[in-house]
Design a protein around this motif. Structure first.
Motif, mmCIF file in Angstrom:
data_model
loop_
_atom_site.group_PDB
_atom_site.id
_atom_site.type_symbol
_atom_site.label_atom_id
_atom_site.label_comp_id
_atom_site.label_asym_id
_atom_site.label_seq_id
_atom_site.Cartn_x
_atom_site.Cartn_y
_atom_site.Cartn_z
ATOM 1 N N PRO A 45 0.826 -1.211 0.000
ATOM 2 C CA PRO A 45 0.000 0.000 0.000
ATOM 3 C C PRO A 45 0.865 1.267 0.000
ATOM 4 O O PRO A 45 1.945 1.299 0.579
ATOM 5 N N VAL A 46 0.362 2.300 -0.665
ATOM 6 C CA VAL A 46 0.981 3.624 -0.663
ATOM 7 C C VAL A 46 -0.068 4.577 -0.093
ATOM 8 O O VAL A 46 -1.183 4.647 -0.612
ATOM 9 N N SER A 47 0.292 5.287 0.961
ATOM 10 C CA SER A 47 -0.649 6.211 1.590
ATOM 11 C C SER A 47 -0.829 7.466 0.734
ATOM 12 O O SER A 47 -0.014 7.762 -0.135
ATOM 13 N N GLU A 48 -1.889 8.200 1.023
ATOM 14 C CA GLU A 48 -2.134 9.465 0.323
ATOM 15 C C GLU A 48 -0.940 10.398 0.481
ATOM 16 O O GLU A 48 -0.546 11.079 -0.458
ATOM 17 N N ARG A 49 -0.380 10.412 1.652
ATOM 18 C CA ARG A 49 0.740 11.305 1.957
ATOM 19 C C ARG A 49 1.993 10.975 1.147
ATOM 20 O O ARG A 49 2.739 11.854 0.762
ATOM 21 N N ARG A 50 2.245 9.684 0.904
ATOM 22 C CA ARG A 50 3.448 9.261 0.182
ATOM 23 C C ARG A 50 3.245 9.191 -1.326
ATOM 24 O O ARG A 50 4.197 8.979 -2.053
ATOM 25 N N ALA A 51 2.019 9.339 -1.789
ATOM 26 C CA ALA A 51 1.720 9.255 -3.227
ATOM 27 C C ALA A 51 2.039 10.603 -3.875
ATOM 28 O O ALA A 51 1.209 11.500 -3.903
ATOM 29 N N ALA A 52 3.241 10.734 -4.399
ATOM 30 C CA ALA A 52 3.716 12.021 -4.890
ATOM 31 C C ALA A 52 3.679 12.155 -6.404
ATOM 32 O O ALA A 52 3.775 13.261 -6.921
ATOM 33 N N LYS A 53 3.554 11.057 -7.126
ATOM 34 C CA LYS A 53 3.614 11.109 -8.581
ATOM 35 C C LYS A 53 2.333 10.562 -9.207
ATOM 36 O O LYS A 53 1.542 9.906 -8.544
ATOM 37 N N SER A 54 2.190 10.803 -10.481
ATOM 38 C CA SER A 54 1.041 10.312 -11.229
ATOM 39 C C SER A 54 1.426 9.016 -11.952
ATOM 40 O O SER A 54 2.528 8.908 -12.482
ATOM 41 N N TYR A 55 0.527 8.046 -11.968
ATOM 42 C CA TYR A 55 0.740 6.772 -12.647
ATOM 43 C C TYR A 55 -0.518 6.409 -13.417
ATOM 44 O O TYR A 55 -1.587 6.945 -13.161
ATOM 45 N N ALA A 69 -4.325 7.413 -2.315
ATOM 46 C CA ALA A 69 -3.850 6.145 -1.759
ATOM 47 C C ALA A 69 -4.060 5.059 -2.809
ATOM 48 O O ALA A 69 -5.075 5.043 -3.502
ATOM 49 N N HIS A 70 -3.075 4.181 -2.957
ATOM 50 C CA HIS A 70 -3.163 3.133 -3.972
ATOM 51 C C HIS A 70 -2.245 1.973 -3.594
ATOM 52 O O HIS A 70 -1.710 1.946 -2.491
ATOM 53 N N LEU A 71 -2.061 1.023 -4.494
ATOM 54 C CA LEU A 71 -1.216 -0.147 -4.260
ATOM 55 C C LEU A 71 -0.112 -0.215 -5.304
ATOM 56 O O LEU A 71 -0.344 0.090 -6.476
ATOM 57 N N VAL A 72 1.061 -0.653 -4.876
ATOM 58 C CA VAL A 72 2.140 -0.983 -5.804
ATOM 59 C C VAL A 72 2.216 -2.502 -5.819
ATOM 60 O O VAL A 72 2.270 -3.143 -4.769
ATOM 61 N N VAL A 73 2.202 -3.087 -7.021
ATOM 62 C CA VAL A 73 2.121 -4.537 -7.158
ATOM 63 C C VAL A 73 3.236 -5.026 -8.081
ATOM 64 O O VAL A 73 3.476 -4.427 -9.126
ATOM 65 N N TRP A 74 3.919 -6.107 -7.667
ATOM 66 C CA TRP A 74 4.913 -6.721 -8.537
ATOM 67 C C TRP A 74 4.994 -8.206 -8.237
ATOM 68 O O TRP A 74 4.603 -8.670 -7.187
ATOM 69 N N ARG A 75 5.478 -8.961 -9.236
ATOM 70 C CA ARG A 75 5.564 -10.416 -9.123
ATOM 71 C C ARG A 75 6.523 -10.818 -8.017
ATOM 72 O O ARG A 75 7.581 -10.229 -7.851
ATOM 73 N N ALA A 76 6.158 -11.825 -7.280
ATOM 74 C CA ALA A 76 7.017 -12.363 -6.231
ATOM 75 C C ALA A 76 7.699 -13.640 -6.693
ATOM 76 O O ALA A 76 8.613 -14.116 -6.041
ATOM 77 N N ASP A 77 7.259 -14.170 -7.828
ATOM 78 C CA ASP A 77 7.783 -15.465 -8.274
ATOM 79 C C ASP A 77 8.229 -15.444 -9.737
ATOM 80 O O ASP A 77 8.188 -16.452 -10.410
ATOM 81 N N GLY A 78 8.667 -14.299 -10.217
ATOM 82 C CA GLY A 78 9.081 -14.193 -11.612
ATOM 83 C C GLY A 78 10.348 -14.981 -11.905
ATOM 84 O O GLY A 78 11.198 -15.168 -11.038
ATOM 85 N N VAL A 79 10.487 -15.429 -13.125
ATOM 86 C CA VAL A 79 11.637 -16.247 -13.508
ATOM 87 C C VAL A 79 12.882 -15.415 -13.822
ATOM 88 O O VAL A 79 13.975 -15.955 -13.877
ATOM 89 N N LEU A 80 12.725 -14.112 -14.017
ATOM 90 C CA LEU A 80 13.869 -13.271 -14.361
ATOM 91 C C LEU A 80 14.571 -12.680 -13.141
ATOM 92 O O LEU A 80 15.543 -11.946 -13.288
ATOM 93 N N GLY A 81 14.073 -12.947 -11.951
ATOM 94 C CA GLY A 81 14.732 -12.488 -10.734
ATOM 95 C C GLY A 81 14.064 -11.280 -10.099
ATOM 96 O O GLY A 81 13.219 -10.616 -10.702
#
Length: 102
Positions: A45-55, A69-81
């Motif tokens: 999670p990213v809080s409203e206070r820490r959300a400084a950029k547009s995506y 406030a939003h979420l940052v999501v990335w693979r935990a089991d990717g094959v490329l590391g």
């Protein structure tokens, strides 16, 4: 009128450029692991206070505006590391992530 010390620090950081992706820094914050479509994902999670950029949210294609406030999501089991997975992270609206199947 001379710049304030706050602005001088900001300007110096801007001139220095962006640091390399730091896996330890990104993964040190509060995050959880979720399973979706047979894959493991880190969700931070990213809080409203820490959300400084547009995506752009990959779920709806709309802007995740600064101060949202939003979420940052990335693979935990990717094959490329870990470094490749972290570089491919995306910022999602919380609702869009809940409704999605990435």
């Amino acid at each position: 009128m001379p710049p304030t010390s706050r602005n001088r620090g900001r300007a110096a950081r801007a001139k220095a450029g962006h640091p390399e992706l730091d896996i330890e820094r990104m993964t040190a914050g509060w995050k959880r692991t979720e399973w979706r479509a047979g894959r493991e994902w880190y969700v931070q999670p990213v809080s409203e206070r820490r959300a400084a950029k547009s995506y752009t949210c990959p779920g709806c294609g709309r802007e995740v505006a600064p101060g949202t406030a939003h979420l940052v999501v990335w693979r935990a089991d990717g094959v490329l590391g870990d470094q490749a997975d972290l570089a491919a992270r995306r910022h999602w609206h919380t609702h869009c992530w809940r409704m999605s199947t990435p």
